[in-house]
Design an enzyme around this catalytic site. Structure first.
Site, PDB file in Angstrom:
ATOM      1  N   LYS A 151       0.818  -1.226   0.000  1.00 10.20           N
ATOM      2  CA  LYS A 151       0.000   0.000   0.000  1.00 10.20           C
ATOM      3  C   LYS A 151       0.845   1.266   0.000  1.00 10.20           C
ATOM      4  O   LYS A 151       0.575   2.191  -0.755  1.00 10.20           O
ATOM      5  CB  LYS A 151      -0.872   0.060   1.267  1.00 10.20           C
ATOM      6  CG  LYS A 151      -2.064  -0.836   1.258  1.00 10.20           C
ATOM      7  CD  LYS A 151      -2.945  -0.554   2.461  1.00 10.20           C
ATOM      8  CE  LYS A 151      -2.314  -0.906   3.793  1.00 10.20           C
ATOM      9  NZ  LYS A 151      -2.169  -2.323   4.056  1.00 10.20           N
ATOM     10  N   THR A 152       1.830   1.293   0.891  1.00 11.88           N
ATOM     11  CA  THR A 152       2.607   2.525   1.025  1.00 11.88           C
ATOM     12  C   THR A 152       3.352   2.826  -0.264  1.00 11.88           C
ATOM     13  O   THR A 152       3.306   3.946  -0.787  1.00 11.88           O
ATOM     14  CB  THR A 152       3.593   2.413   2.207  1.00 11.88           C
ATOM     15  OG1 THR A 152       2.838   2.168   3.381  1.00 11.88           O
ATOM     16  CG2 THR A 152       4.384   3.678   2.391  1.00 11.88           C
ATOM     17  N   GLU A 196      -3.655   5.978   1.425  1.00  9.31           N
ATOM     18  CA  GLU A 196      -3.467   4.562   1.729  1.00  9.31           C
ATOM     19  C   GLU A 196      -4.574   4.182   2.695  1.00  9.31           C
ATOM     20  O   GLU A 196      -4.737   4.807   3.739  1.00  9.31           O
ATOM     21  CB  GLU A 196      -2.082   4.432   2.370  1.00  9.31           C
ATOM     22  CG  GLU A 196      -1.820   3.093   2.963  1.00  9.31           C
ATOM     23  CD  GLU A 196      -0.406   3.002   3.550  1.00  9.31           C
ATOM     24  OE1 GLU A 196       0.466   3.843   3.214  1.00  9.31           O
ATOM     25  OE2 GLU A 196      -0.190   2.083   4.346  1.00  9.31           O
TER      26      GLU A 196
END
Ligand code: EPU
Length: 788
Positions: A151-152, A196
């Protein structure tokens, strides 16, 4: 199975969380998006140092609010925010939030937190971090990046690509991203907001974005979710609330099932049938290249400067999203090529021809497997891994998967669990992961519960050509940093001693002492000649590194914490030479004293036979003016060659040197290189007879067990061995340290004794001698190093 929050499945109306403060207990601003993005207020954040909370603080400051925050720790992040206007308090005091119109709290905050208690009592509006984020996003065109892994990186890539594409996006990602400048940013010029989404506590379902990108869906956070079905429900709800397109990874095990029936779904991946498909994929060490095909049409080539197949997937998701938003492919490809990694995502901490140190945040078995695969593909000889499990619940539930995740690592050192905000679960420790990896058939796994020792354990395994990987979402990276810092010095030391010399990190010193106790040497260095030794002395002087010389370790008691700085062991090469010139024998400090006696025998030189009874090397014999059979070293020494504290060589003759019983002070600050010994011509039979007498004395009066020779100097009144014997202390013991029954002045190691046990026994003997006989025993054995 442990009870799971009843809110794990997506509810109809109420948001899917409980958290420390139930919704019914709280007052919420009527129009939270307006309150946060169009008005100006005083806002307090409880738990502001957290990586997610600090991002919210940054956004609120940029939105023009007066922001204060509290946390039990300050971090680099809170320092940075303070410079941008945050009023920070390093404790949770209600009065610091008194003037706030709204309190935002992290899910890590317990319900009895004093600020939350006070806010509840005064019915002050309170919102969770994710609610604040969802509300801020609602005032823009939201893009949520969701999924278990990546995600990051992917949200950072998205923000970067949209920014380069001129769309002025605002963003919120879970870690500091060098290329974006900060982990969160509000840009009033742009329409989009990239965030995110955190699925760990179900709050991802709070978002009502325009577009959603689903990277992968897998069993995770099973402390919160009952099972995969519950996780899928949360994602399904997010999809339902998405007004625009849903992008999903077609190659993922679960994402297609959840996403493909959605009318506005756009797929990406490697599989045939993906809307955006990667082809001709070339994975290189730190980069990848691939062509992108959109429904049969070749868009062009993309080059990605972050490694691993998983990142090709992440980039494809971004390409799909960017393209659908109208950013031309050439622009996307150009900005992707410029994208550099988020911190702690395969972050290179140290790189030299001999060693590569990499840190990665991976803490789920799938991530670990992917990262290890990448590490393997780098092409170094071995991959050594230090792993810190993250959260007791995950460790417990996924233990089997963890056991299977380390196949690509040559060595694995597991440390104890980083609990995060969780309370320990009985029976759950890093040991269970180590056991599972072993049960899976891995042969080189160890458990090191003391985190601060992990870098030593791994560092001592190092061989040229190794890649070292730290893995985990807690603080394991600090261990890699400690290793990197020492490796910088170790490599310089290696240059000094050259190919023939030896440098080892954190060498256990018990291996190098006859007593077999002692912690590690920070730097263990074996020069092979005087020139290298001299250079080493100068280096240590310039770098302010302590330097301690060690020979065969026969008269040493090293404490359990080991020795800080450099331990030099001059051995091999010139240092082991023994040469006879007439009646003189010249020996390097690394030669055994015993070898001098035997060289004398071969050359018909007598008077050195007593040296047969000394287990140490020439260097140690000189330093201690060692003795046996009524004789001592300096009765035979004619010259000593040594290096001073600036590395300059000198030679002194016997009458130029001060020598005492078991002490030669010149070597306190200088380092012996060699010595010349003199004996007298003698008949062979005479020499043999004396050698045999020494052996006999040793055999009959001294223990064969592991020891450091005599522990105490002989006081004037009585030999120490006799005194200990008379005090009735033979066989007295502390743990595995025991006074020899053969000779009272020897303490023996019965196997696995610690230095602490040795020292306690020594103190007990001294106290008894003092109390019963008024004798102050002084240790002859040298006691060095740091407590354990
Ligand atoms: N004795 C006892 N009980 C014992 C040990 C010794 O009654 O448990 C008596 C002996 O019978 C003897 C006297 O004490 O009458 C002295 O003992 P020993 O002859 O063994 O000599 P020492 O003084 O204890 C010295 C060196 C040893 C060296 C021997 C042999 C010191 C501190 N020790 O021991 O050196 O090996 O002579 O020559 O000077 C060392 O430096 O590490 C070491 C072991």
């Amino acid at each position: 199975m442990k009870p799971v929050s009843e809110n794990h499945s997506a509810p109809e109306q109420a948001p899917p969380w409980t958290g420390p403060v139930a919704t019914s207990e709280r007052v919420l601003p009527l129009d939270l998006p307006g309150f946060l993005t169009r008005e100006r207020h005083q806002i307090h954040l409880v738990g502001v140092a957290g990586s997610g909370m600090s991002g919210i603080a940054a956004l609120l400051i940029e939105l023009g609010h007066t922001v204060s925050g509290s946390d039990k720790v300050s971090t680099m992040e809170t320092d940075r925010l303070q410079r941008r206007g945050l009023r920070f308090h390093e404790q949770h005091r209600p009065e610091d939030a008194d003037r706030a119109d709204l309190v935002v709290f992290s899910s890590a905050i317990k319900r009895d937190n004093p600020i939350l208690v006070s806010a509840r009592n005064f019915r002050k509006p309170m919102v969770r971090r994710a609610e604040a984020l969802a509300a801020i996003m609602r005032s823009k065109r939201g893009i949520v990046i969701a999924g278990m892994h990546g995600k990051t990186t992917t949200s950072a890539m998205t923000a970067h690509v949209l920014r380069e594409g001129g769309l002025h996006p605002s963003h919120y990602v879970g870690a500091e991203i060098p290329i974006l400048g900060t982990n969160a940013h509000w840009d009033p010029r742009g329409e989009y907001f990239v965030a995110e989404g955190d699925e760990s506590d179900g709050t991802v379902a709070l978002f009502q974005p325009e577009h959603t990108l689903i990277l992968n869906i897998e069993e995770e956070h099973l402390d919160f979710y009952a099972d995969l079905g519950a996780i899928e429900n949360v994602f399904a709800q997010l999809i339902t609330q998405t007004t625009g397109k849903v992008f999903y990874n077609i190659d993922d095990k679960n994402a297609p099932r959840v996403c493909q029936s959605v009318a506005r779904a756009v797929s990406y991946g490697f599989a045939n049938g993906a809307d955006y498909r990667a082809m001709d994929i070339r994975l290189k060490v730190f980069a990848s290249a691939f062509r992108v095909n959109h429904r049969g049409k070749d868009l062009g080539e993309a080059i990605l400067n972050v490694p691993g197949e998983h990142n090709v997937h992440n980039a494809l998701g971004v390409i799909a999203l960017g393209s659908e938003l109208g950013v031309p492919f050439e622009k996307i490809a150009k900005s992707l090529a410029k994208f550099v990694h988020a911190r702690r995502r395969f972050e290179i901490k140290y790189d030299s021809p001999r060693f590569l140190l990499v840190d990665d945040y991976g803490h789920h078995p799938t991530e670990i497997r992917a990262t290890l695969k990448t590490a393997r593909s780098v092409g170094r000889k071995r991959v050594l891994t230090m792993f810190q499990p993250h959260r007791y619940s995950r460790t417990n539930v996924l233990r089997k998967e963890f056991g299977r995740a380390f196949d690509h690592a040559d060595r694995v050192v597991v440390t104890d669990v980083y609990g995060s905000s969780e309370a320990p679960i009985p029976g759950v420790s890093g040991q269970i992961i180590a056991d599972e990896i072993v049960a899976h058939g891995h042969r080189a796994v160890s458990y090191e519960p003391r985190l601060e020792w992990v870098h030593r354990t791994v560092g001592n395994m190092l061989e040229s050509g190794d890649l070292v990987l730290s893995l985990g979402a807690g603080n394991i990276h600090e261990q890699l940093s400690a290793l990197a810092a020492d490796l910088v010095i170790a490599e310089k030391l290696k240059e000094i001693v050259g190919e023939e010399g030896e440098v080892r990190l954190y060498e256990p010193l018990w291996k190098h002492t006859t007593l077999r106790v002692g912690g590690p040497a920070q730097f263990w260095v074996e020069p092979r000649n005087e020139k290298a030794f001299a250079k080493l002395i100068r280096f240590c002087r310039d770098e302010n590194l302590p330097l301690f010389a060690m020979g065969r370790g026969s008269n040493l008691l090293v404490r359990d914490g080991g020795i800080r700085g450099v331990v030099v062991h001059p051995s091999g090469g010139d240092f082991n030479k023994v040469e006879v010139n007439g009646a003189e024998i010249t020996a390097g400090v690394g030669a055994k004293l015993r070898e001098v006696a035997y060289a004398g025998k071969a050359a018909g030189i007598g008077g050195l036979e007593w040296m047969e009874g000394i287990p140490g090397a020439v260097g140690g014999g000189l330093r201690m003016n060692a003795g046996a059979m009524g004789a001592q070293t300096f009765e035979n020494v004619v010259r000593v060659r040594y290096l001073d504290s600036n590395g300059n060589a000198h030679t002194k003759t016997r009458d130029e040197m001060e020598v005492y019983y078991r002490d030669f002070p010149l070597l306190e600050k200088n380092f012996a290189v060699s010595a010349a010994f003199r004996g007298q011509p003698a008949r062979l039979e005479e020499i043999v007879r004396k050698l045999e007498a020494s052996q006999e004395k040793r055999r009959t009066s001294q223990p064969a067990a592991k020891s450091a020779g005599c522990i105490f100097k002989n006081p004037d009144s009585c030999p120490a061995g006799k005194l200990v014997d008379e005090l009735g202390l033979k066989n007295a013991s502390v743990g595995k340290a025991r006074v020899s029954e053969v000779h009272g002045n020897f303490i023996v190691n019965d196997g696995g004794a610690t230095a602490a046990e040795m020292l306690e026994l020594i103190e007990r003997i001294r106290a008894t001698a003092r109390a019963k006989r008024g004798i102050e025993l002084e240790t002859e054995v040298q006691i060095v190093g740091e407590p354990g």
